[in-house]
Design a protein around this motif. Structure first.
Motif: not given
Length: 203
Positions: A90-94, A182-183, A189-192
């Protein structure tokens, strides 16, 4: 099969076997016996397959629980190897992954026992992340930068403590909340959650 005629194939085979050392014949018999046992026990393969499926199911449940625990606190996220990997992605995207890389480098640095290695590692971390205009400069104030520079003269496992704490606070207050929203994390979390619901419905 027996034959008294000269040139009989059976006679040639018998002579060939007789010429073999006894140990070779014994090993061949032993191998045949073992193969026979395995061939007559198909349930072994079934047991192995079942065991691996159970372990895979257990790992999935553990990973699902972990993913949901990341939102409990920043500490929970940092304790999880897969959590650190997801956060790093995620940090890479920022374009701010250097903050986490610096924090991880400091954690590794604290485990160093050799004084010689401690000094060389300290200089390398400082040059890469802390000094002004460093290739992967972290966002810390001038005062903390100078304190860290002075600490290098007598490098100990604690010489980056202040800079590491500042970087950690920055990630916790700034990047971590955005990661939770984040998406990519929402999908995880939805999958979990769906795996958890599926597990309950089968029990």
């Amino acid at each position: 099969m027996s034959c008294w005629m000269p040139g009989c194939p059976a006679l040639s085979m018998c002579r060939g076997l007789a010429a073999l050392p006894i140990t070779c014949l014994e090993r061949a018999k032993d191998l045949k016996t073992r193969l026979g046992i395995l061939l007559h026990k198909p349930e072994l393969g079934h047991k192995i397959g079942t065991s691996s499926k159970l372990q895979l199911g257990s790992r999935r449940r553990d990973s699902s629980r972990e993913v949901l625990e990341w939102r409990e606190s920043f500490d929970q996220l940092l304790k999880s190897k897969s959590g650190v990997t997801a956060f790093h992605t995620f940090l890479k995207t920022e374009f701010s992954e250097e903050n986490l890389d610096f924090w991880l480098a400091c954690e590794d640095f604290k485990k160093t026992r050799s004084k010689t290695k401690l000094a060389s590692k300290a200089n390398r971390i400082f040059e890469e992340f802390v000094q002004s205009e460093a290739p992967r400069e972290v966002n810390i104030d001038h005062e903390t930068r100078e304190i860290t520079r002075k600490n290098l003269s007598g490098a100990t496992s604690a010489c980056f403590n202040e800079a590491q704490a500042k970087t950690r606070t920055l990630m916790e207050k700034d990047s971590y909340p955005r990661f939770l929203k984040s998406a990519s994390y929402q999908d995880m979390t939805k999958q979990a959650t769906s795996r958890g619901i599926s597990k309950r419905s089968h029990t």
